[in-house]
Design an enzyme around this catalytic site. Structure first.
Site, mmCIF file in Angstrom:
data_model
loop_
_atom_site.group_PDB
_atom_site.id
_atom_site.type_symbol
_atom_site.label_atom_id
_atom_site.label_comp_id
_atom_site.label_asym_id
_atom_site.label_seq_id
_atom_site.Cartn_x
_atom_site.Cartn_y
_atom_site.Cartn_z
ATOM 1 N N GLU A 113 0.852 -1.186 0.000
ATOM 2 C CA GLU A 113 0.000 0.000 0.000
ATOM 3 C C GLU A 113 0.892 1.242 0.000
ATOM 4 O OE1 GLU A 113 -2.899 2.156 3.349
ATOM 5 O OE2 GLU A 113 -1.668 0.403 3.850
ATOM 6 N N ASP A 171 14.028 -4.236 14.060
ATOM 7 C CA ASP A 171 14.981 -3.366 13.357
ATOM 8 C C ASP A 171 14.493 -1.926 13.479
ATOM 9 O OD1 ASP A 171 17.062 -2.449 11.821
ATOM 10 O OD2 ASP A 171 16.406 -3.338 9.948
#
Length: 288
Positions: free
Chosen positions: A93, A196
């Site tokens: 998206e 991360d």
């Protein structure tokens, strides 16, 4: 290569590409914002030399975050695959972003704290994945100290020895020192973490919502996540305050934070070498 990607995307989305522009896609991939004739648009990352399952594992991570990080904006996964010739891609998206709002880090801290309420029985995951382009092993372990050494530090040290950044003698000395790390970690249940979480993997959407992307998810000690956020410039103090209101950290985090950071520093040793080698040695010496 790009023509093959465009053809594949037009076939998969049943629409003709009207325009595209290059945008930031991280350190290791190229990325495009693609607009179709039907006026829909997508974000696409692609890489001609990445491991074949790199984007598949990223897609799994994004879907996990979508299910559990309910207070944060996570892009929807639309498609991923590997084309003839080895070109991998991930279609997401497209999210319009804006400059960070005044309370961005407060919202981010609250969202990450709520994510860290997602508990599990073991440290690790049911699948291995990647951090950058490096494999990240996630085999289950019942204690964080075992997981931290066997799945995080040891694989990176072994790779660093192979890359001639460390010696086998150093590896043996570090393994001996690691036996004393067990008592440093507070006893907490495994929680789902992004894996991360640094400034390059956060954003603000056009409605002012805090978002995260590019995950390397697994179930871990939540302090692992918090220590990561202090690297590479760190987050605003409002992030840590908002987080601690919901999930206070155990005493002593500031002292053990550097030990958690050994993992991402070793990742950078194996990706980039240079000054990261001495940074890793400094951390190891602190806890030897």
């Amino acid at each position: 290569m790009k023509n093959a990607l465009f053809s594949a995307l037009e076939e998969r989305f049943q629409d003709t590409i009207k325009s595209y522009r290059g945008i930031t896609g991280g350190d290791i991939n190229q990325a495009l914002h693609i607009t179709f004739e039907g006026n829909g648009s997508i974000f696409v990352k692609y890489n001609g030399s990445a491991p074949a399952d790199l984007f598949e594992k990223e897609a799994i991570g994004l879907k996990m975050l979508k299910r559990h990080a309910l207070d944060l904006r996570i892009p929807d996964v639309l498609d991923y695959g590997v084309l003839d010739g080895g070109l991998s891609f991930l279609a997401l998206e497209f999210i319009e972003t804006s400059g960070m709002t005044k309370n961005h880090f407060e919202k981010l801290g609250q969202g990450v704290a709520h994510l860290h309420k997602t508990l599990f029985s073991h440290f690790g995951s049911d699948h291995d994945n990647y951090i950058g382009l490096l494999p990240q092993k996630n085999a289950y372990r019942s204690t964080f100290s075992d997981f931290f050494w066997e799945m995080r530090i040891l694989p990176q040290l072994q790779l660093a020895v192979k890359n001639h950044h460390f010696t086998l003698n150093e590896l043996g000395s570090i393994e001996h020192a690691s036996k004393h790390w067990t008592d440093l970690f507070p006893t907490e249940e495994p929680v789902l973490i992004h894996g991360d979480l640094w400034a390059g993997n956060i954003f603000t959407d056009s409605n002012g919502n805090a978002g995260i992307l590019d995950p390397a998810v697994y179930y871990s000690h939540r302090e692992m996540e918090l220590a990561f956020t202090h690297l590479f410039g760190g987050f605003d103090a409002s992030f840590y305050h908002a987080y601690s209101v919901i999930l206070p950290l155990s005493p002593g985090f500031e002292q053990r934070k550097r030990l958690y950071q050994l993992y991402p520093v070793l990742v950078h040793v194996n990706l980039f070498g240079g000054a990261y080698v001495n940074q890793a040695r400094t951390i190891i010496n602190e806890f030897s």
